[in-house]
Design a protein around this motif. Sequence first.
Motif, short mmCIF file in Angstrom:
data_model
loop_
_atom_site.label_atom_id
_atom_site.label_comp_id
_atom_site.label_asym_id
_atom_site.label_seq_id
_atom_site.Cartn_x
_atom_site.Cartn_y
_atom_site.Cartn_z
N HIS A 39 -1.65 -27.32 6.75
CA HIS A 39 -1.61 -28.47 6.12
C HIS A 39 -2.55 -28.91 6.35
O HIS A 39 -2.56 -29.30 4.81
N ALA A 55 6.24 -33.76 12.56
CA ALA A 55 7.08 -32.89 12.73
C ALA A 55 6.70 -32.10 11.43
O ALA A 55 5.43 -32.69 10.33
N GLY A 56 6.69 -30.70 11.41
CA GLY A 56 5.67 -29.49 10.58
C GLY A 56 6.69 -29.42 9.79
O GLY A 56 7.86 -29.25 9.83
N ASP A 88 8.41 -26.68 10.39
CA ASP A 88 10.20 -25.72 10.93
C ASP A 88 10.57 -27.65 11.65
O ASP A 88 11.54 -27.47 12.81
N VAL A 116 3.74 -30.39 15.04
CA VAL A 116 2.18 -29.74 14.11
C VAL A 116 1.58 -29.51 15.54
O VAL A 116 1.73 -29.66 16.76
N ARG A 117 0.46 -28.57 15.01
CA ARG A 117 -0.53 -27.21 15.80
C ARG A 117 -1.14 -27.98 15.40
O ARG A 117 -2.27 -27.87 14.79
N SER A 121 1.63 -25.25 11.02
CA SER A 121 2.88 -25.78 12.11
C SER A 121 3.81 -23.82 11.92
O SER A 121 3.28 -23.13 10.48
N THR A 123 7.22 -32.75 3.33
CA THR A 123 6.98 -31.92 4.44
C THR A 123 5.46 -32.17 4.56
O THR A 123 4.78 -32.69 5.47
N HIS A 124 5.09 -31.36 3.82
CA HIS A 124 4.01 -31.17 3.96
C HIS A 124 2.41 -31.86 3.93
O HIS A 124 2.06 -32.56 4.09
N VAL A 133 2.10 -34.68 6.85
CA VAL A 133 1.55 -34.05 7.51
C VAL A 133 -0.14 -34.42 7.09
O VAL A 133 -0.86 -35.09 7.50
#
Length: 279
Positions: free
Chosen positions: A23, A38-39, A41, A45-46, A58, A86-87, A90
Motif C-alpha cells: 500500500h 482493513a487490507g 483480503d 494490514v501489516r 496486506s 480499498t487500496h 489504506v
Amino acid sequence: MSSTADLVPATGPASLGVGVWLHGVARDVDPALLATTAGMDGAPVRAVRAAGLVAVVSAAPLAEYGEEALRRNLEDLAWLERAARTHHAVVAALSRGGAVVPARLATVHHDEARVAGQLTARRVELTAVLERLTGHDEWGVKGYVVPGATPRPAEPAGSGGAGAAYLRRRRAQLTAREEGQRIAADAASAVHGALAGHATAARRHPPQDRRLSGAPTAMVLNGAYLVGHGSVAGFRQLVGALAERHPEIRLELTGPWPPYSFAEERPPGPALTVREPAW
C-alpha cells in the motif's frame, strides 16, 4: 542499513498461494492504525520494517492477485473500482498519520522478505521523498468548459440560397466552437500557472474523458498541486479568485489527497504486476 534481524517474518509465503499487496511506505505507523485498517483480503494490514522504514502491506491471495489473475481483473471495471477503493482507504489512513509514499495500484510481491529487501535497497531515495512530502497534501483542481461563456459570432450574411446559408452557419458554428476551446484552453493554462506558483510542486495530468469525469462538458484542466498545510487557506482563496477571473471555465477543487502525483520515487516496484490500469 538493516540486517535480516530487522525483518518481520513472512506470514503469507507464495508457496501457500498468498502474495503481499503493497500500500505505501512511511517512517513509522501507529500499531492502532494497523489493527483497525482493513487490507485487500479484509483482514488488518501489516507492517514490514527494514532500514528505518515501514512498508504497509496486506495479504493478496494469488488466485485473485497473481500475474495472470491481475491481467484479467484489471480489465474488470467493477473489480478495479473495489480494489482501488480499498487500496486508497489504506493509503488515506496512513497519510493522516504523517508522510507516506503511496504504492502504485496492484503492486504485489511474492513475500514480505522481498518487500523488506527493497526498503533496504531504496532507503536513500524513499527517505528523500518522505522528507519532501512531510507537511504537505495533494489538492486537485479540475476545469470544465462553460458553454456560452465565450462571445457568439454574428449570423453570417450572404446570398446563394438556403444551401449556401446553411454552409455559412455551419462554418460559423465550427469557428465559434474552435474559438471557445482555444479561449478555455488559454484560461486553463493561466489558472494552472497561478496555482503552481502557490504550491510546492504541481502536475498537469491529461484531461479525463467525459465518460470518466461524469461532467456534461469537456475538461480542460486536470491539475494536481502539492500544498503545505500552512498554505491551504491561501490556496483555496486563490482557486475562488481564479474562478471569478475566468468564467469561461468552471473550477472544481478536491482534496486533500495522499500525494499520489508527487511520489516520483515510488515504493518497491511490482514483483508480480504486469502493468498498471489505464485511468
